[in-house]
Motif scaffolding. Structure first.
Motif, mmCIF file in Angstrom:
data_model
loop_
_atom_site.group_PDB
_atom_site.id
_atom_site.type_symbol
_atom_site.label_atom_id
_atom_site.label_comp_id
_atom_site.label_asym_id
_atom_site.label_seq_id
_atom_site.Cartn_x
_atom_site.Cartn_y
_atom_site.Cartn_z
ATOM 1 N N GLU A 17 0.844 -1.186 0.000
ATOM 2 C CA GLU A 17 0.000 0.000 0.000
ATOM 3 C C GLU A 17 0.882 1.238 0.000
ATOM 4 N N GLN A 18 0.507 2.214 -0.802
ATOM 5 C CA GLN A 18 1.286 3.439 -0.931
ATOM 6 C C GLN A 18 0.350 4.637 -0.938
ATOM 7 N N SER A 19 0.725 5.653 -0.182
ATOM 8 C CA SER A 19 -0.029 6.894 -0.121
ATOM 9 C C SER A 19 0.915 8.036 -0.457
ATOM 10 N N VAL A 20 0.580 8.804 -1.496
ATOM 11 C CA VAL A 20 1.462 9.866 -1.988
ATOM 12 C C VAL A 20 0.714 11.186 -1.920
ATOM 13 N N LEU A 57 5.380 1.763 -9.161
ATOM 14 C CA LEU A 57 5.532 0.804 -8.069
ATOM 15 C C LEU A 57 5.557 -0.626 -8.591
ATOM 16 N N ILE A 66 3.494 2.832 2.887
ATOM 17 C CA ILE A 66 4.533 3.681 2.312
ATOM 18 C C ILE A 66 3.940 5.053 2.040
ATOM 19 N N GLN A 67 4.612 6.092 2.520
ATOM 20 C CA GLN A 67 4.143 7.453 2.299
ATOM 21 C C GLN A 67 5.252 8.281 1.666
ATOM 22 N N GLU A 68 4.857 9.096 0.688
ATOM 23 C CA GLU A 68 5.805 9.961 0.006
ATOM 24 C C GLU A 68 5.194 11.340 -0.171
#
Length: 378
Positions: free
Chosen positions: A46-49, A71, A153-155
């Motif tokens: 899981e990724q949050s941008v 990703l 994951i956060q960017e």
């Protein structure tokens, strides 16, 4: 997918299929995307941008797709199934919709470039409820600070995935354009050397905003209007004035339709009036109102749903499903309104509307009043 597996040689392993869910969100301050990448072995990433620049809705959806493809490339996925709740993005990529906006054309080219790095990619539209987790991640990124959450994951991204400086509408080199001093001030905080011109430019710049390299006019009671360069104004005016309707409307009405279509330049009213004055057909065939004034006649209805007025409205900016027009009917007795969006205005569509929305619900009307358009008497 079956064709792809059939082409695999017996000695090679079948690539693992990955499922990707993406969603984008935007507000007046930030934009955010949510990405969920799942493998057949139930491995979930899981990724949050969060994007610290202004993005529009469709731009946020494309940013989410690009983040998801990147990703998937990092984990070396070869076969990918992409799910998005944006019908515009999925239809443009699959070729069902045309991509006319220059900014989205750049995003589409970037997506097609990334797709070439995979062996097989399918992109499909899914309902919002089947994309709820990605939607939650996108809203988390666009509303919360990018720290303090250890479960994903956060960017933080400070610039768009594409270059907006090459946008065809950003013509900083054209110093004679009316947009040049405003763009210079908004982008570089540079004012003209003349103090009076500098003060005027600074005052006028408060009514404009730059979104992805494009200058827009903003107001209190209207949506953002795309600012048009002088070389493109005549084409827009003639397209609306002599387009699908060819009504040859008046100057003020023409200017209102230009603004309603989402375009703006400072001399839009003056240019509209001048175009009408220079129209040869209007000068030759326009009605000369020299008849003596008389009392207007009143249209009265004797019973509910017996007398209807019907008309077509549009074209509007294209909506999902290629909808651009409205057909509207109003009952003269009760003032009851029936309206329906249309992708095209044809006699068949008008007949279907009358049968489905009026006759089957209120009975056969006694009188139907229209402007005698070709769609109503064929």
């Amino acid at each position: 997918m079956a064709d792809f597996i059939a082409e695999m040689t017996p000695g090679n392993l079948i690539p693992e299929s990955w499922k990707l869910h993406v969603d984008g969100s935007s507000n007046v301050t930030y934009g955010g995307v949510g990405v969920i990448l799942e493998s057949q072995n139930r491995v979930t990433i899981e990724q949050s941008v969060r994007y610290e620049f202004l993005v529009l809705n469709n731009q946020a959806e494309y940013e989410a797709l690009l983040a998801g493809l990147s990703l998937a490339q990092e984990v070396r996925a070869k076969v990918l199934e992409v799910n998005t709740d944006s019908q515009v993005v999925s239809s443009q990529i699959n070729g069902d919709y045309q991509t006319q906006d220059p900014l989205l054309q750049q995003y589409l080219a970037k997506v097609n470039e990334l797709k070439e790095r995979f062996e097989h990619v399918t992109i499909q539209h899914v309902p919002r409820e089947r994309n709820a987790r990605a939607d939650l991640l996108s809203k988390l990124a666009s509303t919360k600070p990018g720290h303090g959450n250890k479960s994903l994951i956060q960017e933080i991204i400070k610039s768009p995935s594409i270059s907006t400086t090459t946008n065809a509408y950003l013509k900083l080199s054209n110093q004679g354009s009316w947009t040049y001093p405003i763009l210079q001030y908004l982008l570089n905080r540079t004012l003209p050397e003349d103090p009076k011109e500098g003060k005027r430019t600074k005052r006028e710049a408060a009514n404009y905003i730059v979104v992805a390299g494009q200058l827009y006019n903003r107001g209190f009671l209207q949506l953002l209007l795309k600012c048009i360069e002088p070389g493109d104004t005549e084409y827009i005016l003639r397209e609306i004035y002599e387009g699908c309707y060819s009504h040859h409307i008046g100057g003020k009405t023409l200017a209102q339709r230009v603004i309603r279509a989402g375009y703006f330049w400072p001399t839009v009213i003056r240019d509209s009036m001048q175009l009408v004055k220079n129209c040869d057909k209007c000068q030759r065939h326009a009605n000369i109102h020299q008849a003596a004034p008389h009392q207007l006649s009143i249209i009265s209805a004797e019973r509910p749903f017996g007398t209807w007025g019907i008309d077509l409205v549009g074209p509007f900016p294209t909506a999902p499903g290629q909808l651009r027009y409205l057909i509207v009917a109003i009952d003269y007795y009760t003032k009851w309104i029936k309206a329906e969006p249309l992708a095209s205005i044809t006699a068949t569509q008008c007949r279907k509307f009358l049968w489905r929305q009026i006759i089957t619900r209120f009975g056969i009307p006694e009188i139907v009043i229209s402007d005698n358009g070709t769609q109503f008497y064929r």
